[in-house]
Design a protein around this motif. Sequence first.
Motif, PDB file in Angstrom:
ATOM      1  N   LYS A   1       0.443  14.952  -3.684  1.00 35.88           N
ATOM      2  CA  LYS A   1      -0.668  14.962  -2.719  1.00 35.88           C
ATOM      3  C   LYS A   1      -1.610  15.983  -3.033  1.00 35.88           C
ATOM      4  O   LYS A   1      -1.422  17.095  -3.223  1.00 35.88           O
ATOM      5  CB  LYS A   1      -0.091  15.026  -1.258  1.00 35.88           C
ATOM      6  CG  LYS A   1       0.905  13.832  -0.973  1.00 35.88           C
ATOM      7  CD  LYS A   1       1.097  14.005   0.594  1.00 35.88           C
ATOM      8  CE  LYS A   1       1.882  12.753   1.008  1.00 35.88           C
ATOM      9  NZ  LYS A   1       2.376  13.083   2.649  1.00 35.88           N
ATOM     10  N   ASP A   2      -3.084  15.516  -2.752  1.00 35.97           N
ATOM     11  CA  ASP A   2      -3.905  16.544  -2.643  1.00 35.97           C
ATOM     12  C   ASP A   2      -3.886  17.151  -1.462  1.00 35.97           C
ATOM     13  O   ASP A   2      -4.224  16.768  -0.369  1.00 35.97           O
ATOM     14  CB  ASP A   2      -5.491  15.843  -3.024  1.00 35.97           C
ATOM     15  CG  ASP A   2      -6.675  16.863  -3.106  1.00 35.97           C
ATOM     16  OD1 ASP A   2      -6.414  17.863  -2.692  1.00 35.97           O
ATOM     17  OD2 ASP A   2      -7.476  16.400  -3.595  1.00 35.97           O
ATOM     18  N   PRO A   3      -3.794  18.562  -1.404  1.00 36.05           N
ATOM     19  CA  PRO A   3      -3.760  19.506  -0.332  1.00 36.05           C
ATOM     20  C   PRO A   3      -5.261  19.486   0.606  1.00 36.05           C
ATOM     21  O   PRO A   3      -5.090  19.760   1.637  1.00 36.05           O
ATOM     22  CB  PRO A   3      -3.165  20.677  -0.865  1.00 36.05           C
ATOM     23  CG  PRO A   3      -3.769  20.899  -2.174  1.00 36.05           C
ATOM     24  CD  PRO A   3      -3.510  19.591  -2.826  1.00 36.05           C
ATOM     25  N   LEU A   4      -6.218  19.244  -0.284  1.00 36.84           N
ATOM     26  CA  LEU A   4      -7.562  19.363   0.605  1.00 36.84           C
ATOM     27  C   LEU A   4      -7.751  18.052   1.299  1.00 36.84           C
ATOM     28  O   LEU A   4      -8.499  18.115   2.215  1.00 36.84           O
ATOM     29  CB  LEU A   4      -8.610  19.726  -0.547  1.00 36.84           C
ATOM     30  CG  LEU A   4      -8.370  20.987  -1.158  1.00 36.84           C
ATOM     31  CD1 LEU A   4      -9.626  20.854  -2.237  1.00 36.84           C
ATOM     32  CD2 LEU A   4      -8.267  22.194  -0.373  1.00 36.84           C
ATOM     33  N   GLU A   5      -7.048  17.109   1.046  1.00 40.47           N
ATOM     34  CA  GLU A   5      -7.515  15.934   1.756  1.00 40.47           C
ATOM     35  C   GLU A   5      -7.238  15.907   3.205  1.00 40.47           C
ATOM     36  O   GLU A   5      -7.978  15.183   4.066  1.00 40.47           O
ATOM     37  CB  GLU A   5      -6.530  14.623   1.235  1.00 40.47           C
ATOM     38  CG  GLU A   5      -7.239  13.299   0.821  1.00 40.47           C
ATOM     39  CD  GLU A   5      -6.075  12.367  -0.348  1.00 40.47           C
ATOM     40  OE1 GLU A   5      -6.729  11.483  -0.596  1.00 40.47           O
ATOM     41  OE2 GLU A   5      -5.146  12.663  -0.106  1.00 40.47           O
ATOM     42  N   GLN A   6      -6.042  16.540   3.533  1.00 35.99           N
ATOM     43  CA  GLN A   6      -5.940  16.552   5.050  1.00 35.99           C
ATOM     44  C   GLN A   6      -7.107  17.431   5.783  1.00 35.99           C
ATOM     45  O   GLN A   6      -7.133  17.510   7.037  1.00 35.99           O
ATOM     46  CB  GLN A   6      -4.360  17.279   5.438  1.00 35.99           C
ATOM     47  CG  GLN A   6      -4.518  18.940   4.874  1.00 35.99           C
ATOM     48  CD  GLN A   6      -3.305  19.504   5.084  1.00 35.99           C
ATOM     49  OE1 GLN A   6      -2.631  19.458   6.255  1.00 35.99           O
ATOM     50  NE2 GLN A   6      -2.716  20.229   4.013  1.00 35.99           N
ATOM     51  N   TYR A   7      -8.020  18.133   5.108  1.00 35.83           N
ATOM     52  CA  TYR A   7      -9.245  18.619   5.590  1.00 35.83           C
ATOM     53  C   TYR A   7     -10.320  17.943   5.683  1.00 35.83           C
ATOM     54  O   TYR A   7     -11.500  18.595   5.939  1.00 35.83           O
ATOM     55  CB  TYR A   7      -9.111  20.211   5.112  1.00 35.83           C
ATOM     56  CG  TYR A   7      -8.039  21.098   5.227  1.00 35.83           C
ATOM     57  CD1 TYR A   7      -7.764  21.580   6.401  1.00 35.83           C
ATOM     58  CD2 TYR A   7      -7.144  21.303   4.311  1.00 35.83           C
ATOM     59  CE1 TYR A   7      -6.731  22.335   6.644  1.00 35.83           C
ATOM     60  CE2 TYR A   7      -5.963  22.153   4.289  1.00 35.83           C
ATOM     61  CZ  TYR A   7      -5.832  22.615   5.628  1.00 35.83           C
ATOM     62  OH  TYR A   7      -4.631  23.469   5.799  1.00 35.83           O
ATOM     63  N   GLY A   8     -10.235  16.839   5.070  1.00 37.65           N
ATOM     64  CA  GLY A   8     -11.413  15.657   5.153  1.00 37.65           C
ATOM     65  C   GLY A   8     -12.461  16.077   4.188  1.00 37.65           C
ATOM     66  O   GLY A   8     -13.647  15.909   4.274  1.00 37.65           O
ATOM     67  N   ILE A   9     -11.883  16.811   2.950  1.00 34.29           N
ATOM     68  CA  ILE A   9     -12.910  17.153   1.997  1.00 34.29           C
ATOM     69  C   ILE A   9     -13.186  15.745   1.106  1.00 34.29           C
ATOM     70  O   ILE A   9     -12.403  15.139   0.920  1.00 34.29           O
ATOM     71  CB  ILE A   9     -12.184  18.322   0.758  1.00 34.29           C
ATOM     72  CG1 ILE A   9     -11.664  19.432   1.701  1.00 34.29           C
ATOM     73  CG2 ILE A   9     -13.113  18.422  -0.105  1.00 34.29           C
ATOM     74  CD1 ILE A   9     -12.700  20.382   1.991  1.00 34.29           C
TER      75      ILE A   9
END
Length: 131
Positions: free
Chosen positions: A110-118
Amino acid sequence: AAPASAPLPPGPAVLKKRLVKLVVNFLFYFRTDEAEPIGALLLEHCKITKEEENVFSISFIEEPERKYCFECATEEQCQEWVEALRRASYEFLRRSLIFYRNEIQKMTGKDPLEQYGISEEARFQLGAHRQ
């Protein structure tokens, strides 16, 4: 602020006692008796060099003649400053973020930045600068 080092501007080598404070990628320096900084160095496109025991320098890639030398009280303190200053630039932080993002993605899928709405565009720009 720490009484660690004394910046020397270009010109004759005159040691001046200064307090220095690192804030993100700015190294502020103060006279020992004043609360407001008398100057600041932006730690971008620069080189941090260990010169000799207790001494390191900051020079700038675009202006190699612009060099500031710092003398610390101890060798240990000098090494701590060198390491902290080398990690202070935006470029270092950006490369670190890209590296750790890719490592997490390899481990988790998983892309860890996805959860921050990047946004996809921002992720693409971030990943486009791999070295």
